[in-house]
Write a protein that holds these residues in place. Structure first.
Motif, PDB file in Angstrom:
ATOM      1  N   ALA A  24      11.892  20.406   4.480  1.00 45.46           N
ATOM      2  CA  ALA A  24      12.901  19.349   4.346  1.00 45.46           C
ATOM      3  C   ALA A  24      12.611  18.188   5.285  1.00 45.46           C
ATOM      4  CB  ALA A  24      14.281  19.934   4.629  1.00 45.46           C
ATOM      5  N   ASP A  25      12.144  18.477   6.492  1.00 51.63           N
ATOM      6  CA  ASP A  25      11.784  17.402   7.426  1.00 51.63           C
ATOM      7  C   ASP A  25      10.632  16.566   6.882  1.00 51.63           C
ATOM      8  OD1 ASP A  25      13.741  18.255   9.156  1.00 51.63           O
ATOM      9  OD2 ASP A  25      12.381  19.435  10.429  1.00 51.63           O
ATOM     10  N   ASP A  26       9.626  17.256   6.281  1.00 53.55           N
ATOM     11  CA  ASP A  26       8.479  16.520   5.730  1.00 53.55           C
ATOM     12  C   ASP A  26       8.920  15.622   4.568  1.00 53.55           C
ATOM     13  OD1 ASP A  26       6.879  17.754   7.563  1.00 53.55           O
ATOM     14  OD2 ASP A  26       6.134  19.294   6.169  1.00 53.55           O
ATOM     15  N   LEU A  27       9.793  16.149   3.693  1.00 57.12           N
ATOM     16  CA  LEU A  27      10.251  15.332   2.577  1.00 57.12           C
ATOM     17  C   LEU A  27      11.107  14.169   3.062  1.00 57.12           C
ATOM     18  CD1 LEU A  27      10.413  14.834  -0.439  1.00 57.12           C
ATOM     19  CD2 LEU A  27      12.326  16.445  -0.558  1.00 57.12           C
ATOM     20  N   ALA A  28      11.920  14.392   4.078  1.00 55.63           N
ATOM     21  CA  ALA A  28      12.723  13.294   4.635  1.00 55.63           C
ATOM     22  C   ALA A  28      11.824  12.220   5.225  1.00 55.63           C
ATOM     23  CB  ALA A  28      13.682  13.846   5.698  1.00 55.63           C
ATOM     24  N   ASP A  29      10.772  12.619   5.943  1.00 54.92           N
ATOM     25  CA  ASP A  29       9.829  11.636   6.489  1.00 54.92           C
ATOM     26  C   ASP A  29       9.161  10.837   5.377  1.00 54.92           C
ATOM     27  OD1 ASP A  29      10.402  12.405   9.080  1.00 54.92           O
ATOM     28  OD2 ASP A  29       8.753  13.876   9.166  1.00 54.92           O
ATOM     29  N   LEU A  30       8.805  11.554   4.271  1.00 51.14           N
ATOM     30  CA  LEU A  30       8.155  10.863   3.150  1.00 51.14           C
ATOM     31  C   LEU A  30       9.113   9.853   2.507  1.00 51.14           C
ATOM     32  CD1 LEU A  30       5.794  10.535   1.172  1.00 51.14           C
ATOM     33  CD2 LEU A  30       6.754  12.436  -0.157  1.00 51.14           C
ATOM     34  N   LEU A  31      10.380  10.230   2.352  1.00 54.62           N
ATOM     35  CA  LEU A  31      11.338   9.307   1.745  1.00 54.62           C
ATOM     36  C   LEU A  31      11.544   8.075   2.629  1.00 54.62           C
ATOM     37  CD1 LEU A  31      14.046  11.817   0.411  1.00 54.62           C
ATOM     38  CD2 LEU A  31      12.251  10.662  -0.892  1.00 54.62           C
ATOM     39  N   ILE A  32      11.698   8.279   3.908  1.00 52.83           N
ATOM     40  CA  ILE A  32      11.941   7.142   4.809  1.00 52.83           C
ATOM     41  C   ILE A  32      10.706   6.255   4.897  1.00 52.83           C
ATOM     42  CG2 ILE A  32      12.373   6.532   7.213  1.00 52.83           C
ATOM     43  CD1 ILE A  32      14.228   8.933   7.373  1.00 52.83           C
ATOM     44  N   LEU A  33       9.530   6.883   4.977  1.00 51.99           N
ATOM     45  CA  LEU A  33       8.306   6.089   5.011  1.00 51.99           C
ATOM     46  C   LEU A  33       8.139   5.303   3.717  1.00 51.99           C
ATOM     47  CD1 LEU A  33       5.670   5.318   6.426  1.00 51.99           C
ATOM     48  CD2 LEU A  33       4.630   7.367   5.399  1.00 51.99           C
ATOM     49  N   SER A  34       8.451   5.936   2.567  1.00 49.24           N
ATOM     50  CA  SER A  34       8.329   5.222   1.289  1.00 49.24           C
ATOM     51  C   SER A  34       9.307   4.049   1.244  1.00 49.24           C
ATOM     52  CB  SER A  34       8.612   6.183   0.127  1.00 49.24           C
ATOM     53  OG  SER A  34       7.684   7.257   0.125  1.00 49.24           O
ATOM     54  N   ALA A  35      10.533   4.287   1.753  1.00 48.39           N
ATOM     55  CA  ALA A  35      11.511   3.187   1.783  1.00 48.39           C
ATOM     56  C   ALA A  35      11.037   2.050   2.677  1.00 48.39           C
ATOM     57  CB  ALA A  35      12.864   3.725   2.258  1.00 48.39           C
ATOM     58  N   TYR A  36      10.426   2.384   3.830  1.00 45.62           N
ATOM     59  CA  TYR A  36       9.927   1.347   4.739  1.00 45.62           C
ATOM     60  C   TYR A  36       8.796   0.552   4.093  1.00 45.62           C
ATOM     61  CZ  TYR A  36       7.774  -0.762   8.843  1.00 45.62           C
ATOM     62  OH  TYR A  36       7.232  -1.661   9.733  1.00 45.62           O
ATOM     63  N   ILE A  37       7.850   1.265   3.443  1.00 48.27           N
ATOM     64  CA  ILE A  37       6.740   0.560   2.793  1.00 48.27           C
ATOM     65  C   ILE A  37       7.272  -0.303   1.650  1.00 48.27           C
ATOM     66  CG2 ILE A  37       4.646   0.911   1.437  1.00 48.27           C
ATOM     67  CD1 ILE A  37       4.114   3.433   3.058  1.00 48.27           C
ATOM     68  N   TRP A  38       8.226   0.212   0.880  1.00 45.57           N
ATOM     69  CA  TRP A  38       8.809  -0.551  -0.224  1.00 45.57           C
ATOM     70  C   TRP A  38       9.417  -1.860   0.296  1.00 45.57           C
ATOM     71  CZ3 TRP A  38       9.338  -0.265  -5.500  1.00 45.57           C
ATOM     72  CH2 TRP A  38      10.332  -1.052  -6.079  1.00 45.57           C
ATOM     73  N   ASP A  39      10.050  -1.766   1.422  1.00 46.01           N
ATOM     74  CA  ASP A  39      10.684  -2.966   1.979  1.00 46.01           C
ATOM     75  C   ASP A  39       9.650  -3.967   2.471  1.00 46.01           C
ATOM     76  OD1 ASP A  39      13.211  -4.305   2.942  1.00 46.01           O
ATOM     77  OD2 ASP A  39      12.169  -4.052   4.854  1.00 46.01           O
ATOM     78  N   GLU A  40       8.481  -3.486   2.969  1.00 44.48           N
ATOM     79  CA  GLU A  40       7.461  -4.376   3.512  1.00 44.48           C
ATOM     80  C   GLU A  40       6.563  -4.988   2.444  1.00 44.48           C
ATOM     81  OE1 GLU A  40       7.078  -5.356   6.627  1.00 44.48           O
ATOM     82  OE2 GLU A  40       8.842  -4.204   7.264  1.00 44.48           O
ATOM     83  N   LEU A  41       6.460  -4.302   1.269  1.00 43.87           N
ATOM     84  CA  LEU A  41       5.548  -4.802   0.245  1.00 43.87           C
ATOM     85  C   LEU A  41       6.122  -6.033  -0.448  1.00 43.87           C
ATOM     86  CD1 LEU A  41       4.354  -1.506  -1.526  1.00 43.87           C
ATOM     87  CD2 LEU A  41       2.966  -3.073  -0.126  1.00 43.87           C
ATOM     88  N   PRO A  42       5.215  -6.949  -0.864  1.00 45.51           N
ATOM     89  CA  PRO A  42       5.675  -8.065  -1.682  1.00 45.51           C
ATOM     90  C   PRO A  42       6.146  -7.564  -3.044  1.00 45.51           C
ATOM     91  CG  PRO A  42       3.323  -8.269  -1.143  1.00 45.51           C
ATOM     92  CD  PRO A  42       3.797  -7.005  -0.553  1.00 45.51           C
ATOM     93  N   PRO A  43       7.023  -8.255  -3.705  1.00 51.10           N
ATOM     94  CA  PRO A  43       7.583  -7.785  -4.981  1.00 51.10           C
ATOM     95  C   PRO A  43       6.533  -7.493  -6.041  1.00 51.10           C
ATOM     96  CG  PRO A  43       8.893  -9.592  -4.116  1.00 51.10           C
ATOM     97  CD  PRO A  43       7.691  -9.510  -3.223  1.00 51.10           C
ATOM     98  N   GLU A  44       5.398  -8.231  -6.070  1.00 52.52           N
ATOM     99  CA  GLU A  44       4.426  -8.012  -7.134  1.00 52.52           C
ATOM    100  C   GLU A  44       3.641  -6.706  -6.963  1.00 52.52           C
ATOM    101  OE1 GLU A  44       2.661 -10.749  -3.986  1.00 52.52           O
ATOM    102  OE2 GLU A  44       4.545 -10.555  -5.123  1.00 52.52           O
ATOM    103  N   LYS A  45       3.661  -6.137  -5.744  1.00 52.46           N
ATOM    104  CA  LYS A  45       2.903  -4.897  -5.517  1.00 52.46           C
ATOM    105  C   LYS A  45       3.787  -3.637  -5.552  1.00 52.46           C
ATOM    106  CE  LYS A  45      -0.795  -7.004  -2.769  1.00 52.46           C
ATOM    107  NZ  LYS A  45      -1.541  -6.954  -1.515  1.00 52.46           N
TER     108      LYS A  45
END
Length: 415
Positions: A24-45
């Motif tokens: 569960a900790d690993d999946l939580a880290d993956l979700l938060i990291l994915s959310a952080y990357i999603w926020d940093e990426l430009p909309p076209e990527k």
């Protein structure tokens, strides 16, 4: 069972739960990291990043407009995931988790002002503590039952052999010696049983030998007395001589019956026997004492079976003697029936009958219902005792019933 439950609980607490929390900790880290990357990426990527998450991790990510209802059902792992996300997200930020009818879970939380929505299949949840606990409990119960069955077999097998040997001894057979190997308790029991079996067999042989010797030693002087009385009867005619001859005949009959009672403990070898022919022969012999009183009734076709013929002849002969002695002057019926593999032979009379409280007593040696103890009217009390002992020795059954309208019926059951 206590050991299995304790070991299963220890495995669950120390192995399964830590693995579930770690996953569960690993999946939580993956979700938060994915959310952080999603926020940093430009909309076209972001679309390419969505494809990569879906292919590599089985996660569907998108921005959410409406909030999810927080319903997660009975899934401990999702509760662990909620706790892991709550620890990693900023204080006060709410996390919503739910499930749909398509075996998917949804997770929703806010990242930098954006409400992000994640969806993944239940198949992705590899650690399942509840299923692990069920498997541990089931395997523990199965192992316990198998072990208990093996232990029970180990205990009951010698007891079953002991019971079978005791049953054979009760039938008058020589039981095989039990193995005196194995556990000390069973070995001691087998040793004691074998010694008891030897002693009983020796006692039976000694009893038969003693009775045979006594019979021979008594019959020899009786024969000489009978011969001397016969010679005296040629010279003198006296009622006293007639009475002495009758007494000698009764003594000779009593000695023969006692010897037959002792030998009834020895099982006779079975052989193919025509039961109907045997019954006809017995009835013809008894008909000389009471002409026209005996009637044979059989059902079905000819009856043959592999039985002990001499034992059966002695049993039926004793029953006929009793019926002729106590049945009055009315008709005596001999019935033969066969139902499946059981043969029923009954002797029915119209005598005074036997009271229910005496039906077991009449099978005891020397028991006579006639209170005067007169052998002329009461016999010597050994006929039914010999029959019962022969029946038990050969594995048959004998039953005494009252007849409607008066009289007695004794059934012999041969299996």
């Amino acid at each position: 069972m206590i050991f299995q439950i304790a070991s299963g609980a220890a495995m669950f607490v120390n192995l399964v739960l830590p693995l579930a929390h770690r996953s569960a900790d690993d999946l939580a880290d993956l979700l938060i990291l994915s959310a952080y990357i999603w926020d940093e990426l430009p909309p076209e990527k972001r679309s390419a990043f969505q494809v990569e998450l879906r292919e590599k991790y089985g996660l569907n990510l998108q921005e959410s407009g409406a909030s999810l209802s927080d319903e997660i059902g009975l899934y401990p792992y999702i509760r662990f995931l909620r706790a892991a996300l709550t620890v990693r997200l900023p204080p006060g930020q709410l996390v919503s988790l739910s499930e749909d009818a398509h075996e998917h879970f949804q997770v929703e939380f806010t990242q930098e002002g954006r409400r992000l929505y994640f969806e993944f299949s239940k198949v992705k949840i590899t650690p399942r503590p509840s299923w692990a606990l069920i498997w541990i409990a089931m395997s523990g119960i199965l192992a316990t039952l198998c072990l208990a069955w093996l232990l029970a077999r180990r205990v009951t097998a010698p007891v079953a052999r002991l019971a079978e040997a005791a049953l054979r001894i009760g039938k008058g057979e020589q039981a095989p010696l039990l193995s005196e190997q194995g556990d000390a308790e069973f070995a001691d029991l087998a040793h004691v049983f074998n010694e008891t079996s030897r002693q009983l067999q020796a006692q039976r042989e000694n009893q038969t030998t003693l009775l045979a010797g006594v019979s021979h030693d008594l019959r020899s002087p009786l024969a000489r007395m009978k011969m001397a009385l016969g010679m005296l009867a040629e010279e003198y005619s006296s009622p006293l001589l007639v009475r002495i001859e009758r007494d000698i005949a009764e003594m000779n009959e009593l000695i023969g019956d006692q010897l037959a009672l002792a030998r009834a403990l020895e099982a006779e070898a079975a052989e193919n026997t025509d039961i109907d022919a045997l019954l006809v022969d017995l009835i013809e012999a008894a008909d000389t004492q009471a002409p026209g009183r005996l009637q044979l009734r059989v059902d079905g076709c000819r009856c043959e079976a592999k039985i002990a013929p001499m034992a059966l002849r002695r049993c039926i002969g004793n029953l006929l003697d009793n019926a002729l002695r106590y049945g009055g002057e009315r008709e005596i019926q001999v019935i033969r029936r066969r139902i499946h593999n059981t043969i029923f032979i009954g002797v029915r009379d119209r005598g005074p009958g036997i009271p229910p409280q005496l039906r077991e007593a009449v099978f005891r040696p020397f028991y006579r219902m006639e209170p005067s103890r007169n052998r002329t009217t009461g016999g010597n009390g050994l006929g039914l005792a010999i029959t019962r002992r022969l029946v038990e020795t050969h594995g048959w059954q004998v039953a005494l019933k009252s007849r409607i309208g008066g009289g007695t019926c004794i059934w012999l059951l041969i299996f």
